[in-house]
Every structure is written in C-alpha cells, then in structure tokens.
Enzyme design. Sequence first.
Site, PDB file in Angstrom:
ATOM      1  CE  LYS A 128       2.913   6.369   1.625  1.00 51.81           C
ATOM      2  NZ  LYS A 128       1.836   7.342   1.561  1.00 51.81           N
ATOM      3  CG  ASP A 146      -1.042   3.487  -1.740  1.00 51.81           C
ATOM      4  OD1 ASP A 146      -1.601   2.358  -1.760  1.00 51.81           O
ATOM      5  OD2 ASP A 146      -1.115   4.278  -2.681  1.00 51.81           O
TER       6      ASP A 146
END
Length: 221
Positions: A128, A146
Amino acid sequence: MAKKPLRVKDKTRVAKILKILKATYPEVKTQLRHANPFQLLVATILSAQCTDKQVNGVTNELFKKLRTPYDFASASNETIEKLIRPTGYFRNKAKNIKNCSKSLLEKHDGQVPQTLDELIKLPGVGRKTANVVLGSVFNIPGIVVDTHVARISKRLGLTESNNPVKIEYDLMEIIPRKNWNVFSLQLIYFGRAICKARKPLCPTCPLYDLCDYPDKIFKPG
Ligand code: SF4
C-alpha cells in the site's frame, strides 16, 4: 434461493463506474502533505491507523526538525517517537522510519527507489505504502488498497476477497492500467464522503444503480 452472481468482470459495468467516479471526482491527489518522495514515504508510514489530517498536523513540525534520511537515521528512537506520537503506534512507526532511512542510505544512496520490488524491501513499507509513493510522486501505475478501497471494491462487487493483495490483483485485472492511480484516489475520496464504513449514504450515491451491496440503504420512493 441461489446467490446472485457478482458481476466482477462485467466490463461495461466497470466502465460505467469509472465514468461516474471521474465525473464525481475529476481532480484527485493524495491528501498527505509532502515536498519530496522521502517525505511522502514517511507520511504514508505514519498514516497507518491514522487520518491524513492528523498526519499532516504532525509532519508540519516533524519535517522542520528532521528532513532527510540522514536526519532520521541519526536521530534517536525517542526523538522520533516524541515528534510522531499523535499518529498512534508511535514506537513501531519510529522504529520503521529510522530503519527505513538507514536502508535508503545503505542501499539507495539516500534516494527513494522507483520500483515496487525495491520499495517493499524497505522496513515498514508494504504494498500500500509503496503504491502510494509510486503513484503520487513518480506517476507509476499502481492500485492502493487501503481500508476504503478494500471496503468499496467489495460492496461494488469488484472483488470477492478481503485480502488486500488479492483485491489489488483483482482490481488490476478489471481496471485499465492508466486508471490505476486515479481510481484508488477516487475510491478514497468516495469512501470518506459517501460510501462510509458504518453508514454509507446510499440514497445520495452516484453509483447506487450499479451497486450490488446486499446491505445498501434503499432510496425512499
Ligand atoms: S449504494 Fe451505498 S454501498 Fe453501494 S457504493 Fe453507494 S454508498 Fe456504497
């Protein structure tokens, strides 16, 4: 009753979703304030379990005191911890940022690398964080999964998984590569404003007619 099949790979539906997101959020960019790739890397590590607003409040002062990988690598853990405390999990984050800075100095001449493989080898940097940095400062396509992207992708039937890596691969398969960066950011904006975790604002949602979420709140009338 047979379970309704998800329309995960329905290209027409995906194209409609992208079109509506573009119309709703024509201009998107990361909300984490930064002046260079290293600052965005640090800010993204700090953003775990914390809002961008809180991170910006902390980095405003932090980056006045510690600016470079050398500064962070040389600072004591306690010094970093004190400066980043409001972001939560501050001991772990301080350790990761310090070790990440050391690794940048030892292996990358103090520069933030520009590939996913190199980035995810840095301490404290997962896919991420790596994709945030690649997309926002190097304009390299990547899907950031996310909490918002994971939740909304599942609600919209774009994936059936809860695993962030699997979600990332599912999305890469159905979203055109040129849209990857913008799509992630649009879902983040959308998740904050409309498709919220606890109470999604379904009756006002621009994607209402395309959404298969079984718990969606129905429009009156
Ligand atoms: S209809 Fe509701 S659950 Fe579906 S995308 Fe919109 S806000 Fe989210």
